[in-house]
Design an enzyme around this catalytic site. Structure first.
Site, PDB file in Angstrom:
ATOM      1  N   ASP A 257       0.829  -1.196   0.000  1.00 13.12           N
ATOM      2  CA  ASP A 257       0.000   0.000   0.000  1.00 13.12           C
ATOM      3  C   ASP A 257       0.864   1.247   0.000  1.00 13.12           C
ATOM      4  O   ASP A 257       1.407   1.649   1.026  1.00 13.12           O
ATOM      5  CB  ASP A 257      -0.928  -0.007   1.228  1.00 13.12           C
ATOM      6  CG  ASP A 257      -1.860   1.201   1.231  1.00 13.12           C
ATOM      7  OD1 ASP A 257      -2.042   1.813   0.157  1.00 13.12           O
ATOM      8  OD2 ASP A 257      -2.402   1.522   2.303  1.00 13.12           O
ATOM      9  N   LYS A 264       1.386   7.985   0.578  1.00 16.60           N
ATOM     10  CA  LYS A 264       1.875   8.011   1.951  1.00 16.60           C
ATOM     11  C   LYS A 264       3.268   8.636   2.005  1.00 16.60           C
ATOM     12  O   LYS A 264       4.016   8.584   1.016  1.00 16.60           O
ATOM     13  CB  LYS A 264       2.001   6.573   2.492  1.00 16.60           C
ATOM     14  CG  LYS A 264       0.723   5.810   2.686  1.00 16.60           C
ATOM     15  CD  LYS A 264       1.028   4.405   3.209  1.00 16.60           C
ATOM     16  CE  LYS A 264      -0.207   3.539   3.326  1.00 16.60           C
ATOM     17  NZ  LYS A 264      -1.098   3.993   4.418  1.00 16.60           N
ATOM     18  N   ASP A 275      -0.097  -4.996   4.890  1.00  8.58           N
ATOM     19  CA  ASP A 275      -1.491  -4.618   4.649  1.00  8.58           C
ATOM     20  C   ASP A 275      -2.310  -5.752   4.044  1.00  8.58           C
ATOM     21  O   ASP A 275      -3.497  -5.600   3.793  1.00  8.58           O
ATOM     22  CB  ASP A 275      -1.547  -3.378   3.744  1.00  8.58           C
ATOM     23  CG  ASP A 275      -2.676  -2.443   4.121  1.00  8.58           C
ATOM     24  OD1 ASP A 275      -3.233  -2.587   5.223  1.00  8.58           O
ATOM     25  OD2 ASP A 275      -3.006  -1.559   3.310  1.00  8.58           O
ATOM     26  N   ASP A 334      -5.912   6.449  -0.242  1.00  7.79           N
ATOM     27  CA  ASP A 334      -5.265   5.685   0.823  1.00  7.79           C
ATOM     28  C   ASP A 334      -6.282   5.068   1.781  1.00  7.79           C
ATOM     29  O   ASP A 334      -5.897   4.344   2.694  1.00  7.79           O
ATOM     30  CB  ASP A 334      -4.281   6.570   1.593  1.00  7.79           C
ATOM     31  CG  ASP A 334      -3.309   5.773   2.444  1.00  7.79           C
ATOM     32  OD1 ASP A 334      -3.078   4.581   2.122  1.00  7.79           O
ATOM     33  OD2 ASP A 334      -2.779   6.307   3.435  1.00  7.79           O
ATOM     34  N   GLU A 336      -8.205   2.693   0.959  1.00  6.89           N
ATOM     35  CA  GLU A 336      -8.509   1.716  -0.097  1.00  6.89           C
ATOM     36  C   GLU A 336      -9.003   0.384   0.425  1.00  6.89           C
ATOM     37  O   GLU A 336      -9.720  -0.337  -0.269  1.00  6.89           O
ATOM     38  CB  GLU A 336      -7.269   1.498  -0.969  1.00  6.89           C
ATOM     39  CG  GLU A 336      -6.241   0.493  -0.459  1.00  6.89           C
ATOM     40  CD  GLU A 336      -5.636   0.826   0.894  1.00  6.89           C
ATOM     41  OE1 GLU A 336      -5.299  -0.104   1.633  1.00  6.89           O
ATOM     42  OE2 GLU A 336      -5.496   2.022   1.207  1.00  6.89           O
ATOM     43  N   ARG A 338     -11.187  -0.458   2.636  1.00  6.34           N
ATOM     44  CA  ARG A 338     -12.648  -0.579   2.755  1.00  6.34           C
ATOM     45  C   ARG A 338     -13.307  -0.768   1.393  1.00  6.34           C
ATOM     46  O   ARG A 338     -14.417  -1.288   1.310  1.00  6.34           O
ATOM     47  CB  ARG A 338     -13.196   0.646   3.482  1.00  6.34           C
ATOM     48  CG  ARG A 338     -13.029   1.957   2.765  1.00  6.34           C
ATOM     49  CD  ARG A 338     -13.124   3.154   3.714  1.00  6.34           C
ATOM     50  NE  ARG A 338     -11.980   3.198   4.614  1.00  6.34           N
ATOM     51  CZ  ARG A 338     -11.839   4.101   5.586  1.00  6.34           C
ATOM     52  NH1 ARG A 338     -12.772   5.011   5.787  1.00  6.34           N
ATOM     53  NH2 ARG A 338     -10.767   4.090   6.358  1.00  6.34           N
TER      54      ARG A 338
END
Length: 485
Positions: A257, A264, A275, A334, A336, A338
């Site tokens: 991620d 990020k 992740d 970010d 993402e 969900r």
């Protein structure tokens, strides 16, 4: 290869690299039927001179004089609960020397649950991921290290069998998550799931990118479209004929991620191979049910994507359509996890399970609220309580959290059905409210394991540095309870 067995031998006569013994709160070495009383006398004298105490996980190493072991590891067991036994054995295991060939554990326990905990703790506490270490390769003429043979004195075969199943599941999660993202991408996870399913009797189905597009999995595709390594959806099912319940699991599987276009900071990416922990957990929890032949149907959905920034990545303000038709305005790429989970949940409930549980490293807010060792559980009241109770029995930390209705307003979008982020305060809870939109009337629980899934600090108990396998034991405990209901 590491092995685990029970032994009924007198342990002081066994040649081993280390012998692990327990110490009570007063500093007395605990008697064990397989440890002669006379052998404890010199060890106790040495322990008393060193002022050894029995605080849980306190370790003292002595020479193995008078035993067949090269060293004796004394470890405090606190009050002797299964949880303390597991953590004590895990801590002691790291004091048995470098790459021990054999270790004997002679800590007394009251029942099979205690001996299972001791066996789990010892093997998992000594876990290390060395696939990429050049010094792990044998020098010319040397034999490769074959792993440690662990012997647990006094354990029953049933206790060892259950421990072996849990160890395989938790170590399996750790291996997947610890593997660098260059080698662990959506297609690779799918292939591993297929191979493991064939070994255990679980049925595996894989949705390739074309099928995801055809069937409308807009969340998984939206997140994964920025990567050259395209997303997958994997269904892993253990379906025994005598199943007494059906539990669906949905796991977040972001193999790396970056944050996507909402990039990020560099420091925030260093642990983002973790992740995918939710997908690794639901995969291996399902395989554990298959290995244990539990009379519970378990269907795991692995929502796999790599969140990368590129010319094909989704943008803030894009609108995507989740499986089943709901639309989502992507305000932050970010947030993402969900999105892929929404696809998985919407599909999972079509099979009419008795309960659906999602497992995800979903929000940084989880760690702010509960720290690095305690996960959050949200959802329907009854399911939230069931998960928390299962975690308590399993020796894992979950804390029930609410889903306040007023936070739902923050997810309203002017152009779509929902936004993927809500108000900045209570981010863990608004993420749970977002997922709630996709479970319909199915009983549901949401497990946010963001911080406990990956230990960035020093090892403690049976938890090592790196991937932990947190929540596997809770899920297996829940399966077992459903099987007995």
């Amino acid at each position: 290869m590491t092995s685990l067995n029970a032994t009924s031998d007198i342990v002081t006569s066994i040649a081993a690299d280390a012998l692990i013994l327990g110490v009570d709160a007063e500093g007395t070495i605990l008697a064990h039927p397989q440890v002669p009383a006379e052998a404890l006398v010199p060890l106790q004298e040495a322990a008393s001179l060193l002022d050894v105490k029995g605080k849980c996980c306190a370790v003292t190493v002595l020479p193995g004089t008078g035993t067949g072991a090269r060293r004796v590891v004394l470890v405090g067991i606190g009050e002797g609960s299964a949880r303390e036994l597991r953590e004590a054995a895990g801590t002691a295991a790291r004091s048995c020397g470098k790459d021990p060939d054999s270790v004997v554990v002679a800590i007394p326990a009251a029942d099979d649950a205690g001996y299972t905990a001791i066996a789990e703790g010892a093997v998992l506490g000594a876990y290390s991921f060395r696939d990429y270490k050049t010094d792990a390769e044998p020098a010319e003429g040397e034999e490769p290290w074959a792993g440690t043979a662990w012997s647990v004195a006094g354990a029953s075969e049933a206790a060892i069998e259950r421990a072996s199943i849990l160890i395989a599941a938790i170590a399996g999660v750790r291996d997947l998550v610890n593997t660098p993202p260059r080698d662990m991408f959506p297609g690779a996870v799918a292939a591993i799931a297929q191979e493991l399913g064939a070994q255990t009797g679980a049925e595996v189905t894989i949705w390739e990118p074309e099928q995801l597009a055809k069937e409308g999995y807009g969340g998984i595709l939206g997140v994964g479209m920025g990567s050259a390594r395209l997303p997958r959806l994997v269904r892993v099912e253990w379906a025994p004929e005598d199943a007494k319940a059906h539990v669906a699991l949905v796991g977040k599987g972001i193999t790396f991620d970056t944050g996507g276009i909402s990039l990020k900071p560099p420091k925030g990416m260093e642990t983002m191979k973790s992740d995918m922990s939710g997908s690794a957990v639901v995969l291996h929890a399902t395989l554990a049910a298959a290995r244990a032949k539990l009379p519970v149907k378990v269907t795991a959905w692995l929502c796999l994507a790599e969140n990368m920034p590129s010319g094909t990545a989704q943008r803030p303000s894009d609108v995507i359509k989740i499986y089943g038709g709901k639309t989502v305005e992507v305000m932050n790429t970010d947030a993402e996890g969900r999105l892929v989970m929404a696809d998985g949940l919407a599909r999972a409930i079509e099979d009419n399970p008795d309960v659906v549980l999602d497992v995800a490293t979903l929000t940084g807010a989880q760690g702010v609220a509960l720290g690095s060792r305690t996960s959050a559980v949200m959802g329907d009241d009854a399911i939230r309580t069931e998960v928390a109770d299962a975690a308590e029995r399993a020796g894992e930390d979950f804390w029930p959290m609410p889903l306040p209705g007023h936070l739902r307003e923050g997810l309203e979008s002017t152009v779509a059905d929902l936004k993927n982020i809500g108000d900045p305060m209570g981010g863990m809870l608004s993420a749970g409210l977002f997922l709630k939109e996709f479970v319909g009337d199915t009983p549901w629980g949401h497990l946010d394991i963001a911080r406990p899934a990956f230990n960035e600090g020093a090892p403690w108990g049976w938890t090592v540095k790196g991937a932990t396998g947190h929540s596997v034991r809770t899920l297996v405990e829940l399966f077992e309870q459903r099987a007995q209901a």
